[in-house]
Design an enzyme around this catalytic site. Structure first.
Site, PDB file in Angstrom:
ATOM      1  N   GLU A   1     -16.596   7.321   6.714  1.00 23.32           N
ATOM      2  CA  GLU A   1     -15.547   6.353   7.945  1.00 23.32           C
ATOM      3  C   GLU A   1     -15.147   7.025   8.976  1.00 23.32           C
ATOM      4  O   GLU A   1     -15.808   8.404   9.217  1.00 23.32           O
ATOM      5  CB  GLU A   1     -14.129   5.619   6.853  1.00 23.32           C
ATOM      6  CG  GLU A   1     -12.774   7.405   6.439  1.00 23.32           C
ATOM      7  CD  GLU A   1     -12.115   6.506   5.685  1.00 23.32           C
ATOM      8  OE1 GLU A   1     -11.379   5.529   5.821  1.00 23.32           O
ATOM      9  OE2 GLU A   1     -11.021   7.278   4.739  1.00 23.32           O
TER      10      GLU A   1
ATOM     11  N   LYS B   1      -2.223   7.144   1.047  1.00 27.92           N
ATOM     12  CA  LYS B   1      -1.950   7.214   3.062  1.00 27.92           C
ATOM     13  C   LYS B   1      -0.885   8.605   2.381  1.00 27.92           C
ATOM     14  O   LYS B   1      -0.148   8.054   2.790  1.00 27.92           O
ATOM     15  CB  LYS B   1      -2.021   5.863   3.680  1.00 27.92           C
ATOM     16  CG  LYS B   1      -2.398   5.870   4.770  1.00 27.92           C
ATOM     17  CD  LYS B   1      -1.672   4.853   4.825  1.00 27.92           C
ATOM     18  CE  LYS B   1      -2.274   4.966   6.775  1.00 27.92           C
ATOM     19  NZ  LYS B   1      -2.893   5.663   7.533  1.00 27.92           N
TER      20      LYS B   1
ATOM     21  N   ARG C   1       1.147  -0.870   0.100  1.00 25.52           N
ATOM     22  CA  ARG C   1      -0.210   0.051  -0.201  1.00 25.52           C
ATOM     23  C   ARG C   1       0.948   1.260   0.406  1.00 25.52           C
ATOM     24  O   ARG C   1       0.806   2.000  -0.572  1.00 25.52           O
ATOM     25  CB  ARG C   1      -0.779  -0.315   0.888  1.00 25.52           C
ATOM     26  CG  ARG C   1      -2.111   0.809   1.159  1.00 25.52           C
ATOM     27  CD  ARG C   1      -3.045   0.999   2.073  1.00 25.52           C
ATOM     28  NE  ARG C   1      -2.527   1.260   3.576  1.00 25.52           N
ATOM     29  CZ  ARG C   1      -2.993   0.736   4.783  1.00 25.52           C
ATOM     30  NH1 ARG C   1      -4.666   0.405   4.979  1.00 25.52           N
ATOM     31  NH2 ARG C   1      -2.322   1.416   6.077  1.00 25.52           N
TER      32      ARG C   1
END
Ligand code: PMP
Length: 290
Positions: free
Chosen positions: A182, A149, A50
């Site tokens: 979220e 991220k 990721r």
């Protein structure tokens, strides 16, 4: 504590980066939060994958291979003699000038902090969490995709501030069109009958690694696991709601915007998933030994 910084281990007090680092000046960089349990780094390969995906999207070339990075994480844990730890893996654009242009940044900065894990209070898991929906919407994927991220977490921090101002620990963020996305650092799930539902990534949520692990566990427990658009109404009327994330693991939610969720106590599906998740984190099939 020794911190990995650009290829060497340095004492915490010497682990510093330049004020010209674009990670600091612009939030131009990517990171991962990882955990180790009993000498196993949980889902390390998935976290490194990721990280490389985030870096690829922002056209940041990580100066190590995936294997070298995995080695560096393992070494950070060994050097600090940690068996249960929280690991922060960060790659920034590196030192540049005061303009935005990433071409001016020649060498990315890579650092790894491996620290003792600060566990959330036990009562959080026993009593469950109360959440509030906040006005700050989750980033629109077309503007800043939550799959990256990145070191720019202001969207999440603004939501956190709103929750804290209102006397809550955690916030639910909605999408531009009002669907549930979220929390500020965790994914959301709801349980209704045999169904386990979570918002789809395209609505603007991070594809959490804990989220995926919980979806896999749900499937093996014969739940009907689905990604679906969810409204606040769906959450209010769920039998159970919980959050997932590397640091928090699985946290039951018992109240949202003043509405009691289900029985108002952590539910049986959440508890079963918590037990199964605990086992998974100690399973060598899902972790990398160091
Ligand atoms: N959403 C956001 C915005 C996050 O920052 C995180 C964790 N850092 C998560 C969800 C949970 O992801 P994971 O399970 O991979 O830790």
């Amino acid at each position: 504590m020794k911190v990995y910084l650009n290829g060497t281990f340095v004492e915490r007090s010497h682990a510093t980066v330049s004020v010209f680092d674009h990670g600091l000046l612009y939030g131009d960089g990517v990171f991962e939060g990882i955990r180790s349990y009993d000498g196993l780094v949980f889902k390390l390969r998935e976290h490194v994958d990721r990280l490389f995906e985030s870096a690829h999207t922002i056209m940041l070339k990580i100066p190590l291979s995936k294997l070298q990075l995995i080695e560096a994480v393992k070494q950070s844990l060994r050097v600090n003699r940690l068996t249960d730890a929280y690991i922060r893996l960060v790659v920034t654009r590196g030192e540049g000038d005061l303009g935005l242009d990433p071409r001016k940044c020649v060498q990315p900065t890579v650092f790894i902090i491996a620290d003792r894990i600060e566990l959330y209070p036990k009562q959080l898991y026993e009593r469950g969490l109360k959440l509030i929906t906040v006005a700050t919407q989750r980033n629109v994927p077309e503007a800043l995709n939550p799959q990256i991220k990145s070191l720019n977490y202001l969207n999440n921090i603004l939501a956190k501030i709103e929750a804290v101002n209102a006397g809550f620990e955690e916030a639910i963020m909605l999408s531009h069109s009002g669907y549930v996305t979220e929390c500020t650092g965790e994914n959301l799930f709801l349980v209704r009958g045999r169904r386990l539902l979570t918002p789809p990534p395209y609505i603007g949520v991070l594809r959490g690694i804990t989220r995926q692990a919980v979806m896999d566990l749900g499937n093996s427990q014969r739940l009907e696991v689905r990604e679906d658009l969810l409204t606040r109404h769906d959450l209010f009327n769920a039998e159970e709601v919980f959050l997932t994330g590397t640091a928090a693991e699985i946290v039951p939610v018992v109240e949202i915007d003043g509405r009691v969720i289900g029985s108002g106590r952590p539910g049986p599906v959440t508890k079963r998933l918590q037990q199964a998740f605990r086992k998974l984190t100690r399973d060598s099939k899902h972790g990398v030994k160091y």
